[in-house]
Design a protein around this motif. Structure first.
Motif, PDB file in Angstrom:
ATOM      1  N   SER A 155       0.822  -3.452  15.840  1.00  0.00           N
ATOM      2  CA  SER A 155       0.604  -2.895  14.450  1.00  0.00           C
ATOM      3  C   SER A 155      -0.971  -3.188  13.937  1.00  0.00           C
ATOM      4  O   SER A 155      -1.500  -2.006  13.588  1.00  0.00           O
ATOM      5  CB  SER A 155       1.571  -3.414  13.326  1.00  0.00           C
ATOM      6  N   TYR A 156      -1.353  -4.066  14.367  1.00  0.00           N
ATOM      7  CA  TYR A 156      -2.745  -4.377  13.938  1.00  0.00           C
ATOM      8  C   TYR A 156      -3.672  -3.731  14.772  1.00  0.00           C
ATOM      9  O   TYR A 156      -4.755  -3.020  14.346  1.00  0.00           O
ATOM     10  CB  TYR A 156      -3.306  -5.996  14.282  1.00  0.00           C
ATOM     11  N   LEU A 159      -3.748  -0.105  13.437  1.00  0.00           N
ATOM     12  CA  LEU A 159      -4.722  -0.015  12.253  1.00  0.00           C
ATOM     13  C   LEU A 159      -6.189   0.074  12.703  1.00  0.00           C
ATOM     14  O   LEU A 159      -6.712   0.818  11.972  1.00  0.00           O
ATOM     15  CB  LEU A 159      -4.278  -1.110  11.160  1.00  0.00           C
ATOM     16  N   LYS A 164      -9.345   1.515  10.488  1.00  0.00           N
ATOM     17  CA  LYS A 164      -9.174   0.958   9.139  1.00  0.00           C
ATOM     18  C   LYS A 164      -9.959  -0.397   9.167  1.00  0.00           C
ATOM     19  O   LYS A 164     -10.137  -0.750  10.280  1.00  0.00           O
ATOM     20  CB  LYS A 164      -7.847   0.491   9.043  1.00  0.00           C
ATOM     21  N   VAL A 217       5.095  -5.924  10.180  1.00  0.00           N
ATOM     22  CA  VAL A 217       4.244  -5.382   9.026  1.00  0.00           C
ATOM     23  C   VAL A 217       4.378  -5.955   7.753  1.00  0.00           C
ATOM     24  O   VAL A 217       3.223  -6.176   7.054  1.00  0.00           O
ATOM     25  CB  VAL A 217       5.049  -3.822   8.667  1.00  0.00           C
ATOM     26  N   GLY A 221       1.034  -7.705   5.689  1.00  0.00           N
ATOM     27  CA  GLY A 221       0.838  -7.659   4.203  1.00  0.00           C
ATOM     28  C   GLY A 221       0.631  -9.118   3.496  1.00  0.00           C
ATOM     29  O   GLY A 221      -0.013  -9.345   2.685  1.00  0.00           O
ATOM     30  N   PHE A 264      -4.552  -3.302   0.155  1.00  0.00           N
ATOM     31  CA  PHE A 264      -4.168  -3.105   1.356  1.00  0.00           C
ATOM     32  C   PHE A 264      -2.678  -3.770   1.555  1.00  0.00           C
ATOM     33  O   PHE A 264      -1.899  -3.107   2.026  1.00  0.00           O
ATOM     34  CB  PHE A 264      -5.081  -4.021   2.310  1.00  0.00           C
ATOM     35  N   SER A 265      -2.416  -5.056   0.777  1.00  0.00           N
ATOM     36  CA  SER A 265      -1.059  -5.420   0.828  1.00  0.00           C
ATOM     37  C   SER A 265      -0.124  -4.598   0.344  1.00  0.00           C
ATOM     38  O   SER A 265       1.071  -4.529   0.851  1.00  0.00           O
ATOM     39  CB  SER A 265      -1.254  -6.957   0.144  1.00  0.00           C
ATOM     40  N   ARG A 267      -0.273  -1.512  -0.140  1.00  0.00           N
ATOM     41  CA  ARG A 267       0.349  -0.172   0.471  1.00  0.00           C
ATOM     42  C   ARG A 267       0.990  -0.548   1.819  1.00  0.00           C
ATOM     43  O   ARG A 267       2.131   0.179   2.172  1.00  0.00           O
ATOM     44  CB  ARG A 267      -1.189   0.586   1.026  1.00  0.00           C
ATOM     45  N   ILE A 268       0.564  -1.833   2.485  1.00  0.00           N
ATOM     46  CA  ILE A 268       1.359  -2.035   3.762  1.00  0.00           C
ATOM     47  C   ILE A 268       2.763  -2.338   3.374  1.00  0.00           C
ATOM     48  O   ILE A 268       3.747  -1.865   4.047  1.00  0.00           O
ATOM     49  CB  ILE A 268       0.570  -3.401   4.167  1.00  0.00           C
ATOM     50  N   ASN A 269       3.274  -3.190   2.270  1.00  0.00           N
ATOM     51  CA  ASN A 269       4.525  -3.604   1.961  1.00  0.00           C
ATOM     52  C   ASN A 269       5.491  -2.313   1.357  1.00  0.00           C
ATOM     53  O   ASN A 269       6.249  -1.861   1.461  1.00  0.00           O
ATOM     54  CB  ASN A 269       4.486  -4.446   0.933  1.00  0.00           C
TER      55      ASN A 269
END
Length: 359
Positions: A155-156, A159, A164, A217, A221, A264-265, A267-269
């Motif tokens: 996932s990292y 991005l 990103k 994910v 977050g 960022f946190s 939007r990820i969650n």
């Protein structure tokens, strides 16, 4: 021993070798990330970027005027700053772990390259494990752990591939992956074996795979949320006239701003929450097929629902003016703690229909 059994045993041994090999490469990536931060801290750019950017932002606050042909004056469109909460400071992002230096950036690129190699090797270990048991490779905690760390790193890297600004996650991510794999191979390891009858279903591929993806994910977050809390405290201290320590300044000023980390946190969650909802629904459908009831208040089911409620409360808090910022961040960390307990605590310490820990 027949040929098929010998082949499966060989594949299981190959999987173990690949997992240990990935740990070795992750260790090299860990030291490369450390070098990135160390050499970045020696840069004047890294120490003064925030102050210079702030000065530039102040100087350019007034809209510039451009003269076009015909004598018409046109205002430049000002930069739009999205606030995560009322009163949030308009602080620019830092230059990153490399501190704007060539050598720091070089080590950062090496770290990312090593992380890609380690990810591919670990993914090979997971696939080989699946081939050795001829099923989905997440029927016990060992398999879940190695798959979880693989998906988190994947996932990292996705991005990063999407351009990103997330290279700051690299060091905490690789550190956590090493801890996860260390626990997996020393404490949680289970020989490859066949499934218990309740797990013989295509829902194993659907339900557990989405749970792993959600957890990976959610972890990203959580990293962003923790760093947001540190960066927000740093910015508060500067705003109140305080003088942070040299180490804190060197690290914090290279991270994204508190506002960027907060967004960022969130939007990820928010992006993965619907998938977590689907995970619970899929589990209920599977329970109906396996045990003849959709919900039975089994410990795993209860804590999955508690985790869902915690993340729902966090997302609702973000939509409520009085609960943005640090208060919402604490809720996000509480929600991820519920997810962790649902995985480790319930599987190891609580007995139930989902007790497939294998330890």
């Amino acid at each position: 021993m027949n040929l098929a059994a010998a082949t499966n045993e060989s594949l299981a041994e190959a999987s173990n070798v690949l997992i240990y090999s990935s740990m070795a490469v992750y260790t090299l990536a860990f030291f490369a990330h450390i070098a990135e931060w160390v050499f970045g801290s020696r840069s004047k750019v890294g120490r003064t970027a925030a102050a210079l950017s702030a000065s530039s932002a102040t100087a350019s606050a007034a809209p510039a005027v451009k003269a076009q042909a015909g004598g018409t004056a046109v205002l430049e469109r000002p930069e739009v700053v999205t606030r995560s909460a009322a009163g949030t400071r308009d602080v620019p992002d830092g230059p990153g772990a490399a501190g704007g230096t060539f050598k720091g950036d070089l080590y950062g690129r090496i770290a990312v390259s090593l992380t890609v190699v380690a990810f591919l090797v670990e993914a090979g270990g997971v696939i080989t494990r699946a081939l050795s048991v001829q099923r989905a490779p997440w029927a016990n905690m060992y398999e879940f752990s190695i798959t979880f760390s693989t998906v988190a790193v994947g996932s990292y890297l996705v991005l990063l591939a999407l351009k990103k600004n997330v290279r700051w996650i690299g060091l905490p991510l690789v550190t956590t992956v090493l801890l996860d794999l260390g626990i997996a191979v020393t404490t949680l390891y289970t020989d490859s074996d066949q499934l218990v009858p309740a797990l013989h279903s295509y829902w194993l591929w659907i339900h557990v795979s989405t749970a792993i993806l959600c957890g990976a994910v959610f972890y990203l977050g959580a990293v962003g949320t923790i760093l947001y809390l540190f960066r927000d405290s740093y910015e508060n201290k500067l705003a109140s006239g305080g003088t942070p320590g040299k180490f804190a300044s060197s690290v914090m000023e290279r991270l994204p701003s508190a506002s960027s980390l907060d967004k960022f946190s969130y939007r990820i969650n928010a992006a993965v929450f619907p998938l977590w909802t689907f995970t619970i629904i899929a589990g209920a459908i599977w329970a109906g097929d396996a045990w003849g009831r959709y919900w039975g208040w089994d410990p795993k089911e209860v804590w999955s629902f508690i985790t869902w409620v915690a993340y729902a409360a966090y997302l609702h808090a973000r939509a409520t003016a009085g609960w943005k910022g640090r208060k919402a961040a604490y809720l996000a960390l509480l929600a991820f703690a519920c997810w962790l307990f649902n995985y480790y605590g319930v599987n190891i310490f609580v007995s139930g229909l989902h007790s497939y820990a294998g330890v």
